[in-house]
Design an enzyme around this catalytic site. Structure first.
Site, PDB file in Angstrom:
ATOM      1  N   CYS A   1       0.827  -1.208   0.000  1.00 45.11           N
ATOM      2  CA  CYS A   1       0.000   0.000   0.000  1.00 45.11           C
ATOM      3  C   CYS A   1       0.863   1.260   0.000  1.00 45.11           C
ATOM      4  O   CYS A   1       0.458   2.296  -0.563  1.00 45.11           O
ATOM      5  CB  CYS A   1      -0.943  -0.005   1.199  1.00 45.11           C
ATOM      6  SG  CYS A   1      -0.102  -0.118   2.790  1.00 45.11           S
TER       7      CYS A   1
ATOM      8  N   HIS B   1      -1.704   1.614   7.442  1.00 46.31           N
ATOM      9  CA  HIS B   1      -2.151   1.502   6.047  1.00 46.31           C
ATOM     10  C   HIS B   1      -2.025   2.870   5.365  1.00 46.31           C
ATOM     11  O   HIS B   1      -2.295   3.917   5.965  1.00 46.31           O
ATOM     12  CB  HIS B   1      -3.607   1.022   5.996  1.00 46.31           C
ATOM     13  CG  HIS B   1      -4.135   0.904   4.618  1.00 46.31           C
ATOM     14  ND1 HIS B   1      -3.658  -0.010   3.696  1.00 46.31           N
ATOM     15  CD2 HIS B   1      -5.125   1.605   3.974  1.00 46.31           C
ATOM     16  CE1 HIS B   1      -4.320   0.113   2.568  1.00 46.31           C
ATOM     17  NE2 HIS B   1      -5.225   1.088   2.712  1.00 46.31           N
TER      18      HIS B   1
END
Length: 556
Positions: free
Chosen positions: A76, A326
Site C-alpha cells: 500500500c 495503512h
C-alpha cells in the site's frame, strides 16, 4: 671512384626498390600531440542542458482518472505513491510523449522511466484494477534496503522512485557529472527547487550564502495546527550564539550570527512532507489543516517571484507507526474532481480531503504564474541592476577623484588639476598688485638693456681728438678713461606695490645702430661707417689699446 662515392647534387635518383624509395628520412621523435577534448564540466565550455523542452502542466487528452492497483502484500505504501505520480500532468506528458524504447539510453538494465511509461499507459487506458508488477518486482533495484512484502515508508519509496527517474535521465553521461548539469533534467524541472541558507554576522553584517537543491520539503509539525504555521516555523531565523557561535569569514573570529532559509527557486511541483514520525518511531497523530491554495511569496529570496500552487494529491497514513498501518491517497482528476485511491478501490470524494492522517501533500503551480513570473522578472530585475550599478559607479568615481561625501579633517595638499575658482577669477579679472610689480620689472629690464646697448656706440678717431662727445641718454661706464676708478653700480631697489613705474625714454636709431648724429652747431653730417678698417664701431677694448699706445709713444 670519386663519382660513385660522392653523387652529384642535382643528379636524378636511380631506380631502386620501392621500400627504400618510400622510406622517409629519419627524424627526431616528437611527442604525440593531444587533441583538446571539450569537457562538459569545463569552465570554458558552454552550459549544457540535458532537457531543453518546456514543462507543460496541462493534462493529456483522454486522460482523466487512473485505475486502481492491487495490493500484493504490504504494497500500500507503493500504491499510494504511484497513484499521486499517475495524476501529475507534467510527468505524464514528458514520459508518454518524449520517452520510449527508441529514445531510451539505458541498455540491458532497469529503466524506471520505461517501466513508469508502461504503468501510465495501462492505468489510464482501462478502468479495471491491475497489479503494478513492473514496479513491485524491481523494488530492490529501486532501493536496495527495501523488501517486498514488508511494510515500508511511503515517503521513502517516493524519494527513491524519483531518484530512479533521475538515473534514467543521466544514462550515458559521465559518472562524475557536474551537479549543475545534472539539475537540468526534466525530473529536476518538474520536482526540483532550490533553497538559500544565509548566515548574517551580527558584528559586521557580512552574509554567507549556501544554495541546496531539493526535490521535496520536509516540515516539522510538532505542536503545529496549520500548514502556514509549519512554513513560518521552517523559515524563521535561528540565532547562533553561545556554544553555537559562527566563525565569520570577514571578522575571522567566532561571533553571534543569524541563520535564515529562503526559497531561491520554486519548483513546478511542490511536494510537502509532514514529519509525523519521530526518530524513536512514534507518530504525531494530531490534525494539521491545509488550504487548497498555497503561496510561497512570503518565503522567497529577495527579488524572486513567489508563485501560487493548487493542491492535487494527498497521501494519508492510518496507524500507530511507520512500520505498521495503512497508506491510501486522494487525487484530483483532469476534470477537477477528487477521488480516493485505496489500493484497487477508486471512489469519488466530495470536497477537499482534509484528513487527520494527511502525510504528504502534492501542490502544482497555477497556469498563470509562468507569465506573471516572466513579467515580474523583466520589471524588477532592471530596476535593481540600475540602482546597484549607479551606486557602484558613484563609489568608483569617488575613489578615482578622491572625493568623498564626508568632510576631510587635516592638512590638504595643493591640487595638481589647476588653480581654484578664486585664483582663476583673479587671473581673468586681473590683480592690481601683480600688475604694478610686473611693470616695475619691465622698467628695470628696459634700463639695463639701454645701458648695455650704449657700450656699442661708435665714434671716429678724429672726433676723439677734437674731444667731441656723443650725446647719449645713458652713458656707458666703459667709455671713461682707464685711470678713473669705476664706481660700482648702485643696487636697484626692490619694486614696491605703492610706487608706479615711469615710462622709459625711446631709444634713438643712431644709438642703437652706432651711426653718427648731426652736429648741433650746424656741422657737417657724419658719414656712415664704411668697410675701411679705420671706421670701426666703438669698442671699449679698442680705447684701452689706443690709450696705451699713446702713452708709450709719448714716453718715447
Amino acid at each position: 671512384m670519386m663519382e660513385s662515392k660522392y653523387p652529384a647534387i642535382n643528379d636524378t635518383p636511380k631506380a631502386g626498390p620501392s621500400k627504400e624509395r618510400s622510406e622517409p628520412p629519419p627524424t627526431s621523435p616528437s611527442p604525440p600531440q593531444k587533441t583538446p577534448k571539450r569537457s562538459i564540466n569545463g569552465a570554458g565550455a558552454e552550459p549544457q542542458l540535458l532537457y531543453t523542452g518546456d514543462i507543460d502542466i496541462s493534462w493529456l487528452e483522454k486522460y482523466n482518472i487512473a485505475s486502481g492497483l492491487y495490493n500484493n502484500g504490504n504494497t500500500c505504501f507503493l500504491n499510494s505513491a504511484l497513484q499521486c505520480l499517475l495524476h501529475t500532468p507534467p510527468l505524464l506528458r514528458v514520459i508518454v510523449h518524449q520517452h520510449d524504447k527508441d529514445s531510451c539510453r539505458v541498455k540491458n538494465a532497469f529503466c524506471m522511466a520505461c517501466n513508469m511509461r508502461q504503468l501510465i499507459l495501462r492505468a489510464h487506458s482501462g478502468k479495471s484494477p491491475f497489479s503494478p508488477d513492473m514496479i513491485t518486482n524491481k523494488i530492490q533495484v529501486i532501493a536496495k534496503h527495501l523488501r517486498r512484502g514488508r511494510q515500508e515508508d511511503s515517503h521513502e519509496f517516493l524519494r527513491y522512485a524519483i531518484d530512479a527517474l533521475q538515473k534514467s535521465c543521466l544514462a550515458g553521461q559521465p559518472q562524475k557529472i557536474d551537479p549543475k548539469i545534472a539539475e537540468t533534467t526534466w525530473v529536476h524541472k518538474i520536482f526540483g527547487g532550490k533553497l538559500r541558507s544565509r548566515v548574517t554576522c551580527q558584528s559586521c553584517g557580512h552574509n554567507s550564502d549556501t544554495f541546496d537543491s531539493n526535490l521535496d520539503l520536509s516540515l516539522d509539525i510538532y505542536k503545529v495546527g496549520h500548514l502556514k504555521e509549519a512554513f513560518r516555523r521552517f523559515f524563521t531565523p535561528d540565532h547562533l550564539n553561545g556554544k553555537d557561535k559562527y566563525k565569520c569569514e570577514k571578522c575571522k573570529k567566532a561571533v553571534n550570527a543569524e541563520k535564515r532559509f529562503s526559497v531561491e527557486e520554486a519548483p513546478m511541483v511542490l511536494t510537502v512532507h509532514l514529519k509525523r514520525f519521530t526518530p524513536l518511531g512514534n507518530k504525531i497523530g494530531h490534525q494539521v489543516d491545509y488550504d487548497p491554495q498555497l503561496s510561497l511569496k512570503p518565503y522567497m529570496s529577495d527579488g524572486q517571484f513567489g508563485p501560487t500552487y493548487s493542491l492535487y494529491g494527498v497521501i494519508c497514513h492510518a496507524g500507530g507507526g511507520p512500520n505498521s498501518g495503512h497508506y491510501y491517497a486522494f487525487v484530483k482528476s483532469a476534470q477537477g474532481r477528487w477521488f480516493e485511491m485505496n489500493d484497487e478501490s477508486v471512489s469519488p470524494h466530495n470536497g477537499l480531503p482534509v484528513k487527520k492522517t494527511a502525510y504528504i501533500l502534492f501542490y502544482m503551480r497555477n497556469k498563470g504564474d509562468r507569465l506573471a513570473s516572466a513579467i515580474s522578472s523583466t520589471q524588477a530585475a532592471p530596476r535593481k541592476s540600475i540602482i546597484s550599478s549607479m551606486k557602484k559607479r558613484k563609489e568608483r568615481d569617488d575613489e578615482d577623484t578622491g572625493l568623498s561625501s564626508k568632510p576631510f579633517i587635516g592638512p590638504v595638499l595643493p591640487s595638481s588639476d589647476g588653480p581654484s575658482d578664486a585664483k582663476r577669477l583673479k587671473l581673468v579679472n586681473g590683480d592690481p598688485q601683480a600688475d604694478a610689480v610686473k611693470k616695475k620689472i619691465q622698467s628695470v629690464e628696459a634700463k639695463s638693456s639701454l645701458a648695455s646697448l650704449a657700450q656699442y656706440a661708435s665714434d671716429d678717431e678724429e672726433e676723439e681728438d677734437k674731444g667731441q662727445k656723443m650725446e647719449v641718454d645713458n652713458a656707458s661706464p666703459s667709455a671713461k678713461a682707464e685711470d678713473t676708478p669705476v664706481k660700482p653700480a648702485k643696487p636697484i631697489p626692490p619694486p614696491t606695490a605703492t610706487s608706479t613705474p615711469k615710462p622709459s625714454a625711446p631709444i634713438s636709431p643712431s644709438v642703437f645702430y652706432g651711426t653718427p648724429m648731426p652736429n648741433k652747431a650746424g656741422g657737417k653730417q657724419r658719414t656712415p661707417p664704411s668697410s675701411d678698417w679705420r671706421h670701426k664701431a666703438k669698442n671699449p677694448y679698442n680705447q684701452v689699446f689706443r690709450s696705451r699706445h699713446k702713452r708709450r709713444a709719448g714716453a718715447v
